[in-house]
Design an enzyme around this catalytic site. Structure first.
Site, short mmCIF file in Angstrom:
data_model
loop_
_atom_site.label_atom_id
_atom_site.label_comp_id
_atom_site.label_asym_id
_atom_site.label_seq_id
_atom_site.Cartn_x
_atom_site.Cartn_y
_atom_site.Cartn_z
N ASN A 158 0.78 -1.23 0.00
CA ASN A 158 0.00 0.00 0.00
C ASN A 158 0.82 1.29 0.00
O ASN A 158 0.41 2.29 -0.58
CB ASN A 158 -0.95 -0.03 1.21
CG ASN A 158 -1.63 1.28 1.48
OD1 ASN A 158 -1.29 1.96 2.43
ND2 ASN A 158 -2.56 1.65 0.62
N ASP A 268 -0.76 -6.29 5.05
CA ASP A 268 -1.06 -5.04 5.75
C ASP A 268 -2.03 -4.16 4.94
O ASP A 268 -2.04 -4.19 3.71
CB ASP A 268 0.26 -4.29 5.98
CG ASP A 268 0.09 -3.06 6.85
OD1 ASP A 268 -0.39 -3.21 7.98
OD2 ASP A 268 0.46 -1.96 6.40
N HIS A 272 -7.20 -0.62 2.01
CA HIS A 272 -6.73 0.64 1.41
C HIS A 272 -6.18 0.42 0.00
O HIS A 272 -5.52 1.30 -0.55
CB HIS A 272 -5.68 1.27 2.32
CG HIS A 272 -6.20 1.57 3.69
ND1 HIS A 272 -7.09 2.59 3.94
CD2 HIS A 272 -6.00 0.94 4.88
CE1 HIS A 272 -7.40 2.60 5.24
NE2 HIS A 272 -6.76 1.61 5.81
N GLU A 311 -5.25 -8.04 6.79
CA GLU A 311 -5.66 -7.08 7.81
C GLU A 311 -6.61 -6.07 7.16
O GLU A 311 -6.17 -5.10 6.55
CB GLU A 311 -4.44 -6.35 8.41
CG GLU A 311 -4.83 -5.36 9.49
CD GLU A 311 -4.20 -3.98 9.31
OE1 GLU A 311 -4.21 -3.20 10.28
OE2 GLU A 311 -3.72 -3.69 8.21
#
Length: 547
Positions: A158, A268, A272, A311
């Protein structure tokens, strides 16, 4: 002729005595849905090599617990060799990212902070010197596998690390530096920066981009520029992908599978990034893992595929497969993740009776989420509301974490009641103190640790506990229930009376069966469908005695 026969016999005997090449096979069944995952901050667990504590002139004074503390890959390997994880029943270790971090520090409003946590990547192709070397990682994976422990690394696609005087921003065709995320809908959650000064990778772009000039300069200085280019050419020729930012990073991350044989990635900031990115990532991870197993058949730990756990911040098991952004629902399971981190368990354990928690999780995992899993946790590195921040309920924490259906995630120090309220530490820093090894000589710590070890080992030995079918047997004088997965059958009792107790096991075991109560370490025999346990504990963990 007689002498020739004797000679041939001798040669045959010698050849038969030559050691065969060992092929590592699991001692017992392992499935990720019932695994015990130990989550640790690489920098905060154990310092196995003090010579790598300072690198890249990371010497500025930092806020409390916001600098590197010395933990490294060798330190983790050391604890595997000592049997620490095996004694705790751990069969998978998730480490925070180990890729090279930004060299400078940044002030987020809490004093200078270095990338000790691993989430501020500078170079995905290199291991940060503070954590160790590729040789260290190779040894870690090999030692872990020999001990039946799988290794999960942490993947960040990300964003890069923050911009500092030592770490210039990546080109604008690689990252966006604004706007900052608002988190009110799908669009302003993914096409934005998570926080100020955290450049966001343009994962939505399919444009061909050149390598960042600072990365080119770095690789040339390190003498590996040509090799990195050759590998990228091979990757893009094989896949046919455009040379877009996300595919470069996928190549770099999957190299850790191909080279070291890691078993999975915790991913992670999943929500997003466009969900299609994770579907692409899964394809590349699966390919890399298949290639590794094909090229290293003797190193294959089991027949499981590559494990991806995501996540999706604030995802709850109650959501089922769909995460709701407000204006759009997204399914991150199908064609992407095996499992998602479950942010709900800590609330369920506080607000619901144990029997209701177990029933809920059993029902959901066997219906809407069948074929997938959730990763349950009570404490984490960035959740400011853990189940037991004051460490007043370490026994209940273990009982609910290990006995609730689903994959369990032990956060380092849960098992030793590591302090989560560090004076002077602000925000998530208070959750990230160094592992409290110095407390191991304390009697209270040992009492807590033994409880975690007994439950952890029982769960590791029986995939039925986390991945089996749950059935209540009795609610009189405590809660007694069974878990069954194929031929794996156990009976568990909690909140029982201390002293002598009668346990009905007739639905699982036969009269005459000898059972082992793992918790009190005693053998009992089934008579009239029951066993009598006399112990000072309010918990029993019953398995059929192994021959």
């Amino acid at each position: 002729m007689r002498y020739i026969s004797i000679l041939l016999l001798a040669i045959t005997i010698i050849s038969c005595q030559e050691p065969k090449k060992e092929v590592q096979k699991p001692i017992k069944e392992f499935v990720w849905e019932g695994a015990n995952v130990y989550f640790l901050l690489t920098d905060r667990f154990n310092n196995g090599d003090t010579s790598n504590d300072i690198n890249f002139d990371r010497t500025k004074e930092t806020g409390v617990l916001r600098g590197f503390e010395g933990g490294d890959i060798k330190g983790i390997t050391q604890k595997i060799k000592e049997g620490y994880f095996t004694n705790l029943g751990i069969n998978a270790i998730w480490m925070t990212p180990i890729v090279e971090q930004i060299h400078g520090a940044t002030d987020e409003g809490t004093g200078n902070t270095y990338g000790f946590h691993g989430y501020w990547a500078k170079d995905w192709t290199n291991i940060d010197s503070n954590y160790g070397t590729k040789a260290d990682l190779k040894e870690l994976v090999e030692v872990a596998h020999k001990n039946g422990i799988r290794i999960l690394l942490d993947a960040v696609i990300n964003h890069t690390g923050p911009v500092t005087a030592k770490d210039p921003v990546w080109p604008s065709d690689w990252v966006r530096t604004e706007p900052q995320c608002q988190y009110s809908n799908y669009e302003n959650t993914i096409k934005c920066t998570l926080v100020k000064n955290l450049p966001d990778i343009r994962t939505d772009s399919n444009d061909n981009v050149e390598l960042p000039p600072q990365l080119v300069a770095k690789w040339k200085a390190e003498g590996r520029y040509e090799q990195e280019l050759k590998e990228l050419d091979v990757f893009f020729k094989r896949t046919g992908y455009p040379r877009a930012p996300r595919f470069y990073i996928m190549k770099w991350l999957t190299d850790y599978i191909t080279e070291f044989g890691i078993d999975g990635y915790r991913v992670d900031t999943v929500k997003h990034t466009e969900e299609s990115v994770w579907q692409e990532f899964k394809v590349e991870c699966d390919y890399a893992f298949e290639q590794y197993k094909k090229n290293n058949p003797e190193k294959a730990l089991d027949d499981n595929g590559f494990y991806l756990v995501g996540e999706v911040y604030n995802y709850a098991i109650s959501h089922g497969k769909a995460f709701d952004f407000g204006d759009k629902e997204v399914n991150y399971f199908d064609k992407a993740f095996n499992s998602l981190i479950n942010f709900e368990i800590k609330w369920n354990a506080k607000q619901m009776a144990e029997k209701d928690v177990f029933h809920k999780y059993d029902s959901l995992l066997n219906t809407n989420l069948k074929g997938y899993g959730v990763l349950n946790y009570m404490t984490s590195h960035d959740d400011g509301q853990p189940f037991d921040k004051e460490r007043k309920m370490p026994f209940k924490t273990a009982t609910m974490l290990f006995l609730t259906p689903g994959t369990s995630q032990v956060y380092y120090g849960d098992e030793t009641a590591r302090d989560l309220t560090i004076e002077g530490a602000v925000g998530d820093a208070t959750l990230r103190s160094f592992m409290n090894w110095d407390a191991m000589s304390d009697d209270k710590t040992q009492e807590v640790l033994k409880h975690w070890q007994k439950l952890g080992q029982f769960r590791a030995n029986h995939m039925a506990v986390g991945a089996g079918k749950h059935q209540i047997i009795s609610e009189e004088n405590g809660l007694i229930f069974s878990r069954i997965r194929k031929d794996d059958k156990v009976v568990i009792g909690i909140n029982l009376s201390k002293g002598e107790k009668s346990i009905d096991v007739s639905s699982i075991f036969k009269n005459g069966d000898k059972l082992n109560d793992v918790y009190s370490n005693q053998i009992v025999q089934v008579k009239d469908g029951k066993v009598m346990i006399d112990s000072d504990f309010d918990i029993v963990l019953l398995e059929k005695k192994r021959l």
